[in-house]
Design a protein around this motif. Structure first.
Motif, PDB file in Angstrom:
ATOM      1  N   LEU A  91       0.817  -1.214   0.000  1.00  0.00           N
ATOM      2  CA  LEU A  91       0.000   0.000   0.000  1.00  0.00           C
ATOM      3  C   LEU A  91       0.847   1.258   0.000  1.00  0.00           C
ATOM      4  CD1 LEU A  91      -2.858  -1.010   2.443  1.00  0.00           C
ATOM      5  CD2 LEU A  91      -3.037  -0.567  -0.014  1.00  0.00           C
ATOM      6  N   SER A  92       1.957   1.234   0.711  1.00  0.00           N
ATOM      7  CA  SER A  92       2.854   2.394   0.720  1.00  0.00           C
ATOM      8  C   SER A  92       3.359   2.680  -0.687  1.00  0.00           C
ATOM      9  CB  SER A  92       4.037   2.153   1.655  1.00  0.00           C
ATOM     10  OG  SER A  92       3.601   2.079   2.989  1.00  0.00           O
ATOM     11  N   GLY A  93       3.715   1.627  -1.413  1.00  0.00           N
ATOM     12  CA  GLY A  93       4.171   1.786  -2.786  1.00  0.00           C
ATOM     13  C   GLY A  93       3.082   2.314  -3.693  1.00  0.00           C
ATOM     14  N   GLY A  97       3.051   5.971  -5.488  1.00  0.00           N
ATOM     15  CA  GLY A  97       2.834   6.110  -6.928  1.00  0.00           C
ATOM     16  C   GLY A  97       1.699   7.059  -7.241  1.00  0.00           C
ATOM     17  N   GLN A  98       0.626   7.000  -6.450  1.00  0.00           N
ATOM     18  CA  GLN A  98      -0.502   7.904  -6.651  1.00  0.00           C
ATOM     19  C   GLN A  98      -0.110   9.339  -6.326  1.00  0.00           C
ATOM     20  OE1 GLN A  98      -3.619   6.154  -4.267  1.00  0.00           O
ATOM     21  NE2 GLN A  98      -4.224   4.745  -5.891  1.00  0.00           N
ATOM     22  N   LEU A 101       1.841  10.628  -9.223  1.00  0.00           N
ATOM     23  CA  LEU A 101       0.946  10.922 -10.343  1.00  0.00           C
ATOM     24  C   LEU A 101       0.201  12.227 -10.096  1.00  0.00           C
ATOM     25  CD1 LEU A 101      -0.427  10.143 -13.008  1.00  0.00           C
ATOM     26  CD2 LEU A 101      -2.044   8.776 -11.670  1.00  0.00           C
ATOM     27  N   LEU A 102      -0.292  12.417  -8.874  1.00  0.00           N
ATOM     28  CA  LEU A 102      -0.994  13.645  -8.536  1.00  0.00           C
ATOM     29  C   LEU A 102      -0.075  14.857  -8.707  1.00  0.00           C
ATOM     30  CD1 LEU A 102      -3.493  15.117  -7.468  1.00  0.00           C
ATOM     31  CD2 LEU A 102      -2.666  14.633  -5.150  1.00  0.00           C
ATOM     32  N   ALA A 103       1.154  14.751  -8.247  1.00  0.00           N
ATOM     33  CA  ALA A 103       2.117  15.849  -8.387  1.00  0.00           C
ATOM     34  C   ALA A 103       2.364  16.155  -9.859  1.00  0.00           C
ATOM     35  CB  ALA A 103       3.422  15.500  -7.685  1.00  0.00           C
ATOM     36  N   ASP A 104       2.488  15.113 -10.685  1.00  0.00           N
ATOM     37  CA  ASP A 104       2.683  15.313 -12.125  1.00  0.00           C
ATOM     38  C   ASP A 104       1.481  16.027 -12.744  1.00  0.00           C
ATOM     39  OD1 ASP A 104       5.117  14.042 -11.925  1.00  0.00           O
ATOM     40  OD2 ASP A 104       4.443  12.153 -12.842  1.00  0.00           O
ATOM     41  N   LEU A 105       0.268  15.602 -12.377  1.00  0.00           N
ATOM     42  CA  LEU A 105      -0.942  16.220 -12.917  1.00  0.00           C
ATOM     43  C   LEU A 105      -1.046  17.682 -12.496  1.00  0.00           C
ATOM     44  CD1 LEU A 105      -3.516  13.339 -12.389  1.00  0.00           C
ATOM     45  CD2 LEU A 105      -2.620  14.166 -14.563  1.00  0.00           C
TER      46      LEU A 105
END
Length: 116
Positions: A91-93, A97-98, A101-105
């Motif tokens: 879950l930490s991984g 990752g989420q 992804l949020l930071a990229d978006l």
């Protein structure tokens, strides 16, 4: 004919599929607990905790020991605690990752706003 292993695994994971049962197993991963000790940690009514403990007992994930009028619960195997640790790592991984992804978006959105 015996039950396929994948079906037994699915039943096992269904047993784990309740937040109260997971919390109880986490507590028992630390040490043996009396029911009264678990109640404030789990935050449910005594009858509900009792039901969830019964499910874990039927699945042979926990065992009981009585000392006077106090019932103590413990894990049947340290591998249950290891399974919870592995789940936390997975879950930490996933969450990392989420977050990435949020930071990229957000960066793409900020860049687009600057350009308009």
């Amino acid at each position: 004919m015996s039950t396929p292993l994948y079906q037994l695994k699915a039943e096992f994971f269904k047993t784990l599929g309740h937040p109260v049962r997971i919390r109880v197993l986490e507590l028992l991963s630390e040490r043996e607990h009396a029911v009264a000790e678990m109640l404030p940690e789990v935050g449910v009514e005594p009858a509900h905790l009792s039901q969830q403990l019964a499910v874990l007992r039927r699945a042979n994930l926990v065992v009981t020991r009585r000392e006077g009028s106090t019932v103590y619960y413990s894990l049947t195997s340290p591998q249950v605690a290891e399974l919870l640790r592995v789940a936390r790592t997975i879950l930490s991984g996933v969450l990392a990752g989420q977050a990435e992804l949020l930071a990229d978006l957000q960066a793409v959105r900020t860049q687009a706003e600057k350009q308009s």
